[in-house]
Design a protein around this motif. Sequence first.
Motif, mmCIF file in Angstrom:
data_model
loop_
_atom_site.group_PDB
_atom_site.id
_atom_site.type_symbol
_atom_site.label_atom_id
_atom_site.label_comp_id
_atom_site.label_asym_id
_atom_site.label_seq_id
_atom_site.Cartn_x
_atom_site.Cartn_y
_atom_site.Cartn_z
ATOM 1 N N LYS A 6 -2.238 -5.647 -1.725
ATOM 2 C CA LYS A 6 -2.590 -5.750 -0.310
ATOM 3 C C LYS A 6 -2.427 -4.353 0.269
ATOM 4 C CE LYS A 6 0.541 -7.298 2.641
ATOM 5 N NZ LYS A 6 1.392 -8.174 3.470
ATOM 6 N N ILE A 7 -3.398 -3.935 1.063
ATOM 7 C CA ILE A 7 -3.270 -2.637 1.729
ATOM 8 C C ILE A 7 -3.338 -2.840 3.234
ATOM 9 C CG2 ILE A 7 -4.319 -1.398 -0.201
ATOM 10 C CD1 ILE A 7 -6.776 -0.958 1.734
ATOM 11 N N VAL A 16 8.258 -2.809 0.357
ATOM 12 C CA VAL A 16 7.968 -1.639 1.180
ATOM 13 C C VAL A 16 6.486 -1.279 1.023
ATOM 14 C CG1 VAL A 16 10.277 -0.621 1.023
ATOM 15 C CG2 VAL A 16 8.556 0.007 -0.652
ATOM 16 N N TYR A 17 5.978 -0.581 2.022
ATOM 17 C CA TYR A 17 4.628 -0.031 1.927
ATOM 18 C C TYR A 17 4.727 1.385 1.372
ATOM 19 C CZ TYR A 17 2.320 -3.773 4.442
ATOM 20 O OH TYR A 17 1.795 -4.989 4.798
ATOM 21 N N CYS A 57 -7.221 -5.748 -3.198
ATOM 22 C CA CYS A 57 -7.687 -4.442 -3.652
ATOM 23 C C CYS A 57 -7.094 -4.235 -5.034
ATOM 24 C CB CYS A 57 -7.230 -3.335 -2.717
ATOM 25 S SG CYS A 57 -7.955 -3.451 -1.069
ATOM 26 N N THR A 58 -7.698 -3.374 -5.809
ATOM 27 C CA THR A 58 -7.212 -3.127 -7.165
ATOM 28 C C THR A 58 -6.564 -1.760 -7.253
ATOM 29 O OG1 THR A 58 -8.979 -4.517 -8.041
ATOM 30 C CG2 THR A 58 -7.873 -3.052 -9.600
ATOM 31 N N LEU A 59 -5.341 -1.759 -7.740
ATOM 32 C CA LEU A 59 -4.606 -0.520 -7.991
ATOM 33 C C LEU A 59 -4.735 -0.195 -9.469
ATOM 34 C CD1 LEU A 59 -2.515 1.680 -7.080
ATOM 35 C CD2 LEU A 59 -0.748 0.055 -7.781
ATOM 36 N N THR A 60 -5.215 1.009 -9.784
ATOM 37 C CA THR A 60 -5.318 1.476 -11.164
ATOM 38 C C THR A 60 -4.589 2.812 -11.278
ATOM 39 O OG1 THR A 60 -7.328 2.795 -10.831
ATOM 40 C CG2 THR A 60 -7.635 0.449 -11.334
ATOM 41 N N ILE A 74 -3.913 5.178 3.242
ATOM 42 C CA ILE A 74 -3.729 3.729 3.272
ATOM 43 C C ILE A 74 -2.283 3.450 2.872
ATOM 44 C CG2 ILE A 74 -6.130 3.145 2.752
ATOM 45 C CD1 ILE A 74 -5.176 2.567 -0.173
ATOM 46 N N HIS A 75 -1.841 2.234 3.151
ATOM 47 C CA HIS A 75 -0.479 1.832 2.815
ATOM 48 C C HIS A 75 -0.575 0.634 1.876
ATOM 49 C CE1 HIS A 75 0.530 4.480 6.105
ATOM 50 N NE2 HIS A 75 -0.280 3.779 6.880
#
Length: 170
Positions: free
Chosen positions: A72-73, A92-93, A26-29, A83-84
């Motif tokens: 990764k979620i 950590v999540y 997944c992409t974190l922006t 979501i984590h």
Amino acid sequence: MQAHGIDIIADDSQVEKMAGQMKYPCTLTKSGVRVFGLQFHDTALTEELLADLIAGAPIRGQRKGSATAKVKIKFNPASLAQIHVWNERRNVYVTLPCRDDRYAGGVSLWQHTQIRKWAKEKGLQFSSAEDRLRARHALTEKIEALAPELKIRQRKTCLLYTSPSPRDRG
């Protein structure tokens, strides 16, 4: 047992994070993570996550002018409220809430998929928070109209019985 003790999880909130369903990549922006057509974001947590993850991310593959990281979620398919996101630097999540909490709070991934599919078949918009609430409410009304003989107790087990009205403000 006396020699080694019993392993326990001291923090109950960690169980959901460990046992959740995984999705990668997944992409974190700066806007958070967009997954399942929903946006998950918290300004402070997202900035902290990006700061941690950008340091170790390869420059190649980065979008110009924007900080992004592949993540990764984990999520609970029974509720799309949050979501984590795995912060590999700190191990950590980090929990990011859905920005559309009025819609996602009581919706499972399966229900969300059904509502989305039904909205598409009916030509309904499904991009804004209000669009999603309208579609969810309309499908709930359709189900109730098709099964008026069901008792209230039986309706509660129906697909979307607890659907809020799009007029409800939470």
